[in-house]
Design a protein around this motif. Sequence first.
Motif: not given
Length: 311
Positions: A188-193, A176-186, A105-110
Amino acid sequence: MAVNESPRVAVLLPCYNEEAAIAQTVAGFRAALPEAVVYVYDNNSRDRTVEVARAAGAVVRCEVGQGKGHVVRRMFADVDADVYIMADGDLTYDPRSAPAMVDQLLTEQLDMVVGTRQHEEKGAYRGGHVLGNRVFTGLLAGLFGRSFSDIFSGYRVFSRRFVKSFPVLSSGFEIETEISVHALELRMPVGEQATTYFARPEGSASKLSTFRDGWRILNTIATLYRIERPVLFFGGIGLLLVLAALVLALPLVVTYLKTGLVPRLPTAVLATGMVIVAVLCFFAGLILDTVTRGRREVRRLAYLAHPAPGA
């Protein structure tokens, strides 16, 4: 956060009757992230979750509104930090993955890192949940253009600007669904691990109901699609009405061209009414799209009011 200053990390654990697992969960996160403050938010537990969590060294707070969405809303409002780690208190998520997720999160500024669950134990993940996860992940990708590998993962790391711009409208496990849609609609830079997903320890029981919660999640996706994509939602309804009206009206048109008569007047009136409603749906979608854009701009401004993680 000032330059060269260590970020303030908060671990957020919503809990409901997790006496059997909460002590190990708290201990795991305290060992993985010694500098972090571990918060346990109890949601009307009827066992000794509060006492056990407090004895394990967590900061314990309570939320009386029943449901995970209510707890997340309270946690995000109350806790002040630079990095937020959200997990469950049932020992199913691996605390040892947290440092790598925070570092990403910090290194890639996600703004969000999702812990994609990898399970090897048979008891970790019910078959119906695996299928449902895949179906809803594909549905979300089809409706919103993008998705995540595991949209129902409760193991996530957030930036401060994500947490403080997220309105939290859900009340239950559909959060969790609402969190995902919030990130997609704005956008936002996101990542997965990838992270290991364990079976619950003995004495800990799941609170999920496959069909009840699945229906609530489906209803949440439909509601969010209506709110975030009103032109497509209401335009789709309008298109269906027009097609149905054409099916009803075509025989009447053929008969009229042959005889000059309209033998089924009620059908003609019904078809005309359906077209009128379809036009109203289309314009309702256009008007609501303007409202949605305004809401999205406000959320975006709230999001930009906070510095990027690691900045």
